[in-house]
Design an enzyme around this catalytic site. Structure first.
Site, short mmCIF file in Angstrom:
data_model
loop_
_atom_site.label_atom_id
_atom_site.label_comp_id
_atom_site.label_asym_id
_atom_site.label_seq_id
_atom_site.Cartn_x
_atom_site.Cartn_y
_atom_site.Cartn_z
N PRO A 24 3.40 1.36 0.57
CG PRO A 24 2.17 1.85 -1.35
CD PRO A 24 2.62 0.71 -0.49
CG ASP A 200 -1.26 -0.44 1.37
OD1 ASP A 200 -0.95 0.23 0.36
OD2 ASP A 200 -1.06 -1.66 1.49
CG HIS A 201 -1.49 6.46 -1.29
ND1 HIS A 201 -2.85 6.63 -1.45
CD2 HIS A 201 -0.93 7.62 -1.69
CE1 HIS A 201 -3.09 7.84 -1.95
NE2 HIS A 201 -1.93 8.46 -2.09
NE ARG A 202 0.35 -1.73 -1.55
CZ ARG A 202 0.92 -2.82 -1.05
NH1 ARG A 202 1.60 -3.62 -1.83
NH2 ARG A 202 0.80 -3.13 0.22
CB VAL A 204 -6.73 4.04 1.92
CG1 VAL A 204 -7.44 5.28 2.42
CG2 VAL A 204 -7.21 2.80 2.67
#
Ligand code: CAO
Length: 228
Positions: A24, A200-202, A204
């Protein structure tokens, strides 16, 4: 691992596709005021050329990224195979996306925290030449902890770089341009560099993404702080 097996556009296409679908991505944009850095670069680029390397903005960007990564270790990291754990790296190997007639390759410049600007400049010139001559070795394209994709030498303002898994962030660099900046009384010419950080939004969150890029632009705007 994208960086470990890219040797043709087919392979890089496959890996880019997988990374784009499985991670993501969020991309945060900013402009760094590199007026001071540009003055320093212009004053020294002739001397650098005499010594056999090209003093481009990318050399300073590697330096600034290392300083920002030291402050924000979660960006200098990779996801483990099952995507459950984050591995923080104690080294600073910076992957550089290099455009070659055979497609995109991403050799890593190792231990950038221990190298001076001239050393980084020499290594960047040397590794990108070897990439174009198809002379990279497995050692060259393994183990990057963060990647920079610079399209600044080609043109364009902003783009969305795709993360080089298992890394968790990548910096995209556009073309610097002189633009009017209001100083409270008059517009003055400043050199502004467009930056795009995909993360990577998982791993950060948005706040940290913003803080990392703000720190990076601030370092690029203050050459003394960056090179000391
Ligand atoms: N803004 C303005 N000018 C820039 C710039 C920027 N951000 N970055 C580089 N330039 C200038 C350089 O100073 C140089 O100018 P002079 O020839 O007048 O000195 C010129 O553009 C060409 O630079 P370069 O490309 O030779 O050197 P570099 O260090 O910037 O880049 C490398 C090296 C290997 C990254 C580059 O050759 C390359 O392959 N770029 C393409 C990268 C790419 O395709 N990435 C894939 C993106 S998809 O994720």
């Amino acid at each position: 691992d994208w960086s470990s097996d890219v040797c043709s556009s087919d392979l890089s296409g496959k890996n880019l596709h997988r990374n784009w679908l499985s991670i993501p991505h969020v991309t945060q944009h900013d402009l760094a005021d590199i007026s001071e850095m540009e003055a320093l670069r212009q004053a020294n680029k002739g001397q650098a050329a005499d010594k056999g390397y090209k003093l481009t903005p990318l050399v300073f960007l590697i330096k600034a990224c290392v300083a920002a990564l030291q402050e924000f270790p979660q960006f200098n990291a990779s996801m483990d195979k099952d995507g459950q754990h984050l591995i923080l790296k104690k080294y600073y190997h910076i992957g550089i996306a290099v455009d070659t007639p055979d497609g995109l390759v991403v050799p890593a410049i190792r231990d950038c925290d221990r190298k001076s600007i001239p050393e980084l400049g020499r290594e960047l010139s040397e590794v990108s030449q070897r990439a174009r001559d198809k002379k990279l070795t497995p050692q060259d394209w393994q183990g990057a902890s963060f990647t920079i994709s610079s399209l600044g030498g080609i043109g364009g303002t902003s783009f969305t770089p795709i993360i080089n898994a298992p890394e968790v962030a990548i910096l995209g660099v556009g073309r610097a341009a002189v633009q009017p900046v209001w100083d409270g009384e008059v517009f003055r010419p400043h050199t502004l560099l467009p930056l795009a950080l995909s993360y990577d939004h998982r791993v950060v969150n948005g706040g940290d993404g913003g803080r990392f890029l703000t720190e990076l632009t601030s370092l690029l705007g203050d050459v003394k702080r960056m090179v000391m």
